[in-house]
Motif scaffolding. Structure first.
Motif, mmCIF file in Angstrom:
data_model
loop_
_atom_site.group_PDB
_atom_site.id
_atom_site.type_symbol
_atom_site.label_atom_id
_atom_site.label_comp_id
_atom_site.label_asym_id
_atom_site.label_seq_id
_atom_site.Cartn_x
_atom_site.Cartn_y
_atom_site.Cartn_z
ATOM 1 N N THR A 50 -20.086 118.316 53.374
ATOM 2 C CA THR A 50 -20.327 117.101 52.583
ATOM 3 C C THR A 50 -20.251 115.860 53.456
ATOM 4 O O THR A 50 -19.366 115.738 54.293
ATOM 5 N N SER A 88 -28.331 117.941 55.325
ATOM 6 C CA SER A 88 -27.755 116.949 54.420
ATOM 7 C C SER A 88 -28.397 115.578 54.608
ATOM 8 O O SER A 88 -28.759 114.906 53.646
ATOM 9 N N PRO A 95 -24.840 117.150 49.599
ATOM 10 C CA PRO A 95 -23.977 118.146 50.231
ATOM 11 C C PRO A 95 -24.718 119.479 50.423
ATOM 12 O O PRO A 95 -25.665 119.773 49.711
#
Lengths: 123, 111
Positions: A50, A88, A95
């Motif tokens: 993330t 990403s 994420p």
């Protein structure tokens, strides 16, 4: 029944990486990009990559990796960051959920795998 | 496609999609077949619903609102609903709605 346009978009490929058959399946979900990269045909270790929400410097965004399922060792985090960060970024900082089952995690192999993931772009 | 690698049978990952209408909702399924296991996703595509508003009556009773929305969606017309049935179980209102839809199909000229 298989509808013409499935709601879930996915792309997959098989390539040899230093003589090892390597499969990649990329699937686009609204909140996650799901990447399976496997040399065992299994899901392997599940890692969530993330982008950090509080990035003080725009030029160098940072990413956190979390092993959700499987062996939590430093190399896993290194591989995950190398393989999933660009996904990403390209997917608008979504994420990435990464399923990793590698027989060979050398730098050279990881570089090749990154290209394979690129070829399965769904984002 | 399957190949043998180091003695073990190696089968390519397979992805399978299917959908089904369940209780008026399109439900989508996505399966990824792995070696010795599978990944399954179940979800619904956000069916865009027509806008609706309560003109009068009890705001906690959403039966009229949701019925109006679904009828508007089905008929593509503006719909006014006055719903004067006691709050009962979901199944009952579903049957009521079914009957309305049956009439819609049987006698569309009346709507």
């Amino acid at each position: 029944m298989s509808s013409a346009q499935p709601v879930i978009k996915s792309k997959q490929t098989v390539k040899e990486v230093n003589g090892i058959s390597t499969q990649v399946v990329c699937t686009e979900f609204s909140n996650y990009i799901f990447v399976v990269l496997t040399q065992y045909g299994k899901m392997g270790t599940l890692i969530s990559v993330t982008p950090d929400s509080r990035s003080n410097d725009i030029s160098t965004p940072s990413f956190s990796t979390k092993v959700l399922l499987g062996k939590d060792e430093p190399l896993t985090h290194v591989c995950a960051k190398n393989l999933a960060t660009f996904v990403s970024q390209e997917a608008g900082n979504r994420p990435v959920l990464l399923g990793l089952a590698l027989k060979d995690s050398s730098i050279d192999s990881i570089k090749q795998m990154k290209e394979i993931v690129k070829s399965c772009q769904v984002w | 496609m399957s190949e043998t690698q180091n003695g073990e049978v190696f089968e390519a990952i397979k992805v399978h999609n299917f959908s089904e209408k369940i209780l008026e909702q399109s439900i989508h399924f996505h399966v990824m077949k792995l070696s010795g296991g599978f990944f399954l996703w179940v979800g619904s595509s956000p069916d865009s619903m027509p806008l609706s508003t309560l003109v009068m009556g009890d705001p906690s009773n959403t039966a009229a609102n949701s019925l109006a929305q679904r009828l508007a969606k089905k008929t593509k017309k503006q719909v006014y609903v006055s719903y004067s049935l006691p709050m009962t179980d979901n199944n009952f209102s579903l049957l009521v709605e079914k009957r309305i839809k049956k009439e819609l199909e049987l006698l569309p000229e009346h709507f």
